[in-house]
Design an enzyme around this catalytic site. Structure first.
Site, mmCIF file in Angstrom:
data_model
loop_
_atom_site.group_PDB
_atom_site.id
_atom_site.type_symbol
_atom_site.label_atom_id
_atom_site.label_comp_id
_atom_site.label_asym_id
_atom_site.label_seq_id
_atom_site.Cartn_x
_atom_site.Cartn_y
_atom_site.Cartn_z
ATOM 1 N N GLU A 258 2.442 -4.437 23.611
ATOM 2 C CA GLU A 258 3.098 -3.183 24.003
ATOM 3 C C GLU A 258 2.527 -2.652 25.308
ATOM 4 O O GLU A 258 1.318 -2.728 25.505
ATOM 5 C CB GLU A 258 2.910 -2.146 22.889
ATOM 6 C CG GLU A 258 3.625 -2.547 21.624
ATOM 7 C CD GLU A 258 3.398 -1.580 20.463
ATOM 8 O OE1 GLU A 258 2.951 -0.439 20.694
ATOM 9 O OE2 GLU A 258 3.666 -1.980 19.330
ATOM 10 N N ALA B 211 7.852 4.852 14.559
ATOM 11 C CA ALA B 211 8.083 4.997 13.113
ATOM 12 C C ALA B 211 7.515 6.301 12.557
ATOM 13 O O ALA B 211 8.084 6.888 11.644
ATOM 14 C CB ALA B 211 7.516 3.800 12.362
ATOM 15 N N GLY C 44 0.849 -1.196 0.000
ATOM 16 C CA GLY C 44 0.000 0.000 0.000
ATOM 17 C C GLY C 44 0.879 1.238 0.000
ATOM 18 O O GLY C 44 2.016 1.207 -0.480
ATOM 19 N N ARG C 45 0.347 2.300 0.566
ATOM 20 C CA ARG C 45 1.077 3.583 0.512
ATOM 21 C C ARG C 45 2.450 3.481 1.166
ATOM 22 O O ARG C 45 3.447 3.962 0.627
ATOM 23 C CB ARG C 45 0.263 4.687 1.215
ATOM 24 C CG ARG C 45 -0.990 5.119 0.467
ATOM 25 C CD ARG C 45 -1.672 6.247 1.238
ATOM 26 N NE ARG C 45 -1.823 5.878 2.637
ATOM 27 C CZ ARG C 45 -2.920 5.364 3.177
ATOM 28 N NH1 ARG C 45 -3.987 5.183 2.424
ATOM 29 N NH2 ARG C 45 -2.971 5.034 4.447
ATOM 30 N N ILE C 46 2.517 2.862 2.351
ATOM 31 C CA ILE C 46 3.809 2.824 3.056
ATOM 32 C C ILE C 46 4.768 1.849 2.378
ATOM 33 O O ILE C 46 5.945 2.149 2.174
ATOM 34 C CB ILE C 46 3.605 2.502 4.554
ATOM 35 C CG1 ILE C 46 2.743 3.596 5.207
ATOM 36 C CG2 ILE C 46 4.957 2.386 5.275
ATOM 37 C CD1 ILE C 46 2.339 3.328 6.652
ATOM 38 N N THR D 126 7.409 -2.562 10.997
ATOM 39 C CA THR D 126 6.902 -1.248 11.429
ATOM 40 C C THR D 126 5.373 -1.235 11.324
ATOM 41 O O THR D 126 4.772 -0.161 11.312
ATOM 42 C CB THR D 126 7.458 -0.102 10.545
ATOM 43 O OG1 THR D 126 7.246 -0.447 9.181
ATOM 44 C CG2 THR D 126 8.921 0.156 10.811
ATOM 45 N N SER D 127 4.748 -2.420 11.219
ATOM 46 C CA SER D 127 3.286 -2.442 11.023
ATOM 47 C C SER D 127 2.579 -2.524 12.377
ATOM 48 O O SER D 127 2.382 -1.504 13.047
ATOM 49 C CB SER D 127 2.894 -3.569 10.069
ATOM 50 O OG SER D 127 3.210 -4.845 10.606
ATOM 51 N N ARG D 128 2.234 -3.720 12.793
ATOM 52 C CA ARG D 128 1.665 -3.932 14.118
ATOM 53 C C ARG D 128 2.298 -5.177 14.719
ATOM 54 O O ARG D 128 2.539 -6.168 14.011
ATOM 55 C CB ARG D 128 0.140 -4.110 14.046
ATOM 56 C CG ARG D 128 -0.635 -2.811 13.892
ATOM 57 C CD ARG D 128 -0.558 -1.945 15.139
ATOM 58 N NE ARG D 128 -1.355 -0.732 15.051
ATOM 59 C CZ ARG D 128 -0.889 0.454 14.655
ATOM 60 N NH1 ARG D 128 0.374 0.594 14.291
ATOM 61 N NH2 ARG D 128 -1.677 1.512 14.629
ATOM 62 N N HIS E 53 8.002 1.852 19.117
ATOM 63 C CA HIS E 53 6.842 2.281 18.303
ATOM 64 C C HIS E 53 6.935 3.773 17.952
ATOM 65 O O HIS E 53 6.064 4.563 18.329
ATOM 66 C CB HIS E 53 5.527 1.963 19.038
ATOM 67 C CG HIS E 53 4.351 1.854 18.090
ATOM 68 N ND1 HIS E 53 3.250 1.082 18.334
ATOM 69 C CD2 HIS E 53 4.108 2.448 16.894
ATOM 70 C CE1 HIS E 53 2.383 1.192 17.336
ATOM 71 N NE2 HIS E 53 2.884 2.018 16.448
#
Ligand code: GLV
Length: 324
Positions: free
Chosen positions: A268, A288, A156-158, A237-239, A286
């Protein structure tokens, strides 16, 4: 006319505060750290709007405590903290902050990738320690990044912003997503769609850019880690729950993969104890999207979503348009 009441579970930044204060009677959580759940539940009782962070669980419990709330505005693009269906049942608008953090997050995925490949954290520790014996030929040899294969899970965008940066490193870019993008988009990003198993087998760096959904939870577990090259690195860097942390620790332990760089964790702020002592992982808290510019833009977007709803406009980033 009295202004509508809004609760913001963070003090935010100057510009979004100014905007909010023009339109709402705002109660901000002004203290450092995150508010205890009980405080949020108590403060939201008389509010018509809520600005929250991804640390707040927006579920039946919270929505029941907030009978007047018309909008829940998340200061994050990921919204796995929000039970959108529960909002929709109550005709509560839910919004997020897509787009503004793509480039900053991609920068950080690269920060992690470079740091783990080139052993920057170990090098920093050695340099500070006073025990650096001086230059040596085989000291802290890491892995090359340039010319390697980058595997993007999620395009996607990232994911695409990460791909754009890889071109400068002369990398081969492969990706997997639910459906391949159009050939002209692939060409634009110099990227090739491959089946997931092939991506795991061929990539030297695997970077995760999927939202947390039932189908992406523990997407990276023993079976996928076993398919990776022993020289490969995993970047997340997602979840956190996209990666089975126990499986990752086990894979690192036996040298199944070369290393990992993580910004997000399953529980987390708890970090799996098996990760903490390892030299072959880089661990970030967390952050990013945490440039001041981008975090300010995210907060502004969350404020604008609330203002739009209360000035009779359509909030720009609605997750459940059916309630409008
Ligand atoms: C941060 O993790 C976000 O989803 O914006």
């Amino acid at each position: 006319m009295p202004k509508p009441k809004l609760l913001s579970t963070h003090k935010l930044f100057e510009a979004p505060r100014k905007l909010l204060d023009e339109h709402f009677e705002v109660e901000y959580w002004e203290k450092a750290g995150r508010p205890p759940r009980a405080e949020v539940l108590a403060q939201v009782v008389d509010k018509e709007a809520l600005i929250c962070l991804l640390t707040e669980k927006i579920n039946d419990e919270l929505l029941n405590a907030a009978p007047k709330v018309r909008i829940v505005s998340n200061v994050a693009v990921g919204f796995d903290n929000i039970d959108v269906a529960a909002c929709t049942r109550r005709k509560v608008v839910a919004t997020n902050t897509p787009g503004v953090l793509d480039e900053t997050t991609a920068d950080f995925a690269w920060t992690l990738l470079m740091a783990v490949a080139r052993r920057l954290v170990e090098g920093d520790q050695l340099t500070r320690s006073g025990a650096w014996p001086g230059w040596n030929l085989d000291q802290l040899c890491g892995a090359d990044v340039w010319g390697k294969t980058l595997g993007l899970v999620g395009f996607g965008r990232i994911g695409r912003a990460v791909a754009r940066r890889a071109v400068g490193f002369g990398m081969r870019i492969i990706y997997n997503d639910a459906i391949p993008v159009a050939p002209d988009v692939e060409k634009q990003f110099n990227a090739q769609f491959v089946e997931r198993d092939r991506l795991f087998a061929e990539a030297d760096f695997i970077s995760l850019h999927v939202p947390l959904l039932p189908e992406t939870r523990r997407l990276i577990s023993t079976a996928q880690l076993e398919k990776m090259k022993r020289t490969a690195f995993l970047i997340n860097t997602s979840r956190g729950p996209v990666v089975d942390e126990a499986a990752l620790v086990a894979a690192l332990e036996v040298g199944q993969i070369a290393g990992a760089a993580l910004d997000v964790y399953e529980n987390e702020p708890v970090v799996h104890p098996g990760l903490v002592g390892r030299k072959d992982v880089v661990l970030a808290p967390h952050i990013a999207s945490a440039s001041l510019e981008t975090r300010t833009k995210m907060a502004m977007m969350a404020a604008e979503n609330c203002v739009a709803l209360f000035t009779g406009k359509r909030p720009p980033n609605v997750l459940n348009p059916e309630v409008l």
